[in-house]
Design an enzyme around this catalytic site. Structure first.
Site, PDB file in Angstrom:
ATOM      1  N   SER A  12       0.859  -1.177   0.000  1.00 29.44           N
ATOM      2  CA  SER A  12       0.000   0.000   0.000  1.00 29.44           C
ATOM      3  C   SER A  12       0.898   1.232   0.000  1.00 29.44           C
ATOM      4  O   SER A  12       1.799   1.337  -0.828  1.00 29.44           O
ATOM      5  CB  SER A  12      -0.936  -0.060   1.205  1.00 29.44           C
ATOM      6  OG  SER A  12      -1.837   1.025   1.215  1.00 29.44           O
ATOM      7  N   HIS A  39      -3.058  -1.489  -3.289  1.00 26.94           N
ATOM      8  CA  HIS A  39      -4.333  -0.826  -3.043  1.00 26.94           C
ATOM      9  C   HIS A  39      -4.394   0.431  -3.895  1.00 26.94           C
ATOM     10  O   HIS A  39      -3.714   1.420  -3.622  1.00 26.94           O
ATOM     11  CB  HIS A  39      -4.486  -0.495  -1.556  1.00 26.94           C
ATOM     12  CG  HIS A  39      -4.861  -1.688  -0.750  1.00 26.94           C
ATOM     13  ND1 HIS A  39      -4.984  -1.659   0.615  1.00 26.94           N
ATOM     14  CD2 HIS A  39      -5.168  -2.961  -1.125  1.00 26.94           C
ATOM     15  CE1 HIS A  39      -5.344  -2.861   1.050  1.00 26.94           C
ATOM     16  NE2 HIS A  39      -5.455  -3.661   0.012  1.00 26.94           N
ATOM     17  N   ASP A 131      -3.425  -4.110   6.575  1.00 28.28           N
ATOM     18  CA  ASP A 131      -3.792  -4.942   5.431  1.00 28.28           C
ATOM     19  C   ASP A 131      -2.706  -5.995   5.193  1.00 28.28           C
ATOM     20  O   ASP A 131      -1.519  -5.738   5.379  1.00 28.28           O
ATOM     21  CB  ASP A 131      -3.932  -4.079   4.174  1.00 28.28           C
ATOM     22  CG  ASP A 131      -5.065  -3.082   4.281  1.00 28.28           C
ATOM     23  OD1 ASP A 131      -6.182  -3.513   4.562  1.00 28.28           O
ATOM     24  OD2 ASP A 131      -4.815  -1.875   4.118  1.00 28.28           O
TER      25      ASP A 131
END
Length: 342
Positions: A12, A39, A131
């Site tokens: 990310s 992401h 995440d």
């Protein structure tokens, strides 16, 4: 016995630079396929070109439904679809968002673990919040290898650190070394196969878009007195999950960290709305007090003037609460932890 021929990478915020470094160091004869989820915004452009330029010695493909998986190739998740691996081919899922993101890292990792077990190498790169931690835990539960970028080497160290808290990782190395590590691991024989836990398969089906309802959800979660930020439904706590996670009956999934962040955003928005309403109310009664003075209604004017003072005091209190709820500059993250570099 097969080698470790499935490499899944998730990142990310701050992950673009290390990803380029990793892909640039992979050899052209890599005996494994590489799958990547960053992401990214739903209409992001240029990601394929960015990755392809970094992986000059390996072919790079934008994932497509039904695409065959071939060693020595790199497959990149596409916007607004979960990247899901099946035996020998790719599936694109339109299942619910996870941690406010689609594509999300965890569905890729879980699907790889369910389809390929001990042949999987999971890699978590730089990013905010947590995440990838749940997906990396699934990789380990199914016999795979867990690799994280050294937190000290990451621009945003939340994701690597969270992964290390959720699971005993096999290697934590700087991004400059990850490519060589992956090349070596991919040439090793995979460990013995292990039974795939039913809850992992079930969550893969959810990401693919399979039906989910309260009966399905009860197989892997227990109801909790919490509300889903995405749809307003009731959340359930995933049983024995690392990290702590929740799902609603629609299928939206959140780690506790990201759920807390979404709740903070909702509280902040509610405070701002309340502040606006009270300030408008204070302005209205102040005008009514002025009108009373002009029309000679002294008692009415005094009453509204007192209310104006009271409302402005309420507004000042709310304004202080709003300011206190604001996070320090630099700690903000786009929806789904989207990388500002992209």
């Amino acid at each position: 016995m097969s080698n470790r021929d499935i490499i899944v990478i998730g990142g990310s915020s701050g992950a673009t630079a290390p990803l380029k470094t990793i892909l640039g160091s992979l050899p052209p004869d890599l005996p494994a396929a590489v799958f990547i989820v960053l992401h990214i915004p739903a209409r992001s452009i240029g990601i394929l070109a960015t990755v392809a330029s970094a992986a000059g010695r390996l072919p790079v493909h934008q994932a497509a439904n039904g695409m065959r998986i071939e060693p020595g190739n790199v497959y990149l998740a596409v916007p607004d679809h979960h990247l899901i691996l099946a035996k020998g081919h790719i599936r694109l899922g339109r299942g619910p968002r996870e941690n406010m993101a689609r594509p999300a890292i965890d569905p890729l990792f879980r699907s790889a673990a369910a389809a390929y077990g001990s042949r999987v190498i999971g890699v978590v790169l730089s990013g905010l919040l947590n995440d990838g931690a749940s997906g990396l835990e699934a990789v380990k539960r199914c016999g795979g290898v867990a690799v994280v970028q050294d937190p000290a080497d990451a621009i945003a160290d939340d994701m690597p650190r969270s992964a290390m808290e959720a699971v005993t990782v096999d290697l934590s190395v700087p991004s400059a070394r990850i490519g060589d590590v992956l090349s070596d691991l991919a040439r090793e024989a995979a460990g013995p196969g292990v039974p795939i836990p039913p809850d992992i398969r079930l969550e893969v089906d959810i990401a693919a878009g399979e039906r989910i309802d309260s009966e399905v959800l009860r197989k892997l979660a227990d109801p909790a007195p919490l509300t889903c930020p995405g749809c307003g439904g009731v959340l359930s706590k995933i049983k024995a999950s690392k990290p702590l996670r929740f799902r609603c009956q629609v299928g939206h999934s959140y780690t506790s960290d990201i759920l807390a962040k979404e709740q903070e955003s909702a509280v902040d928005e509610a405070l701002r709305v309340a502040l606006r309403v009270i300030e408008e109310r204070a302005e209205l009664v102040a005008r009514m007090a002025e009108d009373g003075r002009k029309s000679g209604r002294r008692a009415v004017a005094e009453m509204y003037a007192e209310r104006a003072v009271e409302y402005r005091q309420y507004a000042d209190t709310l304004r202080r609460a709003v300011l206190q709820s604001m996070e320090p500059l630099g700690s903000q993250v786009d929806e789904g932890g989207q990388d500002p570099e992209i």
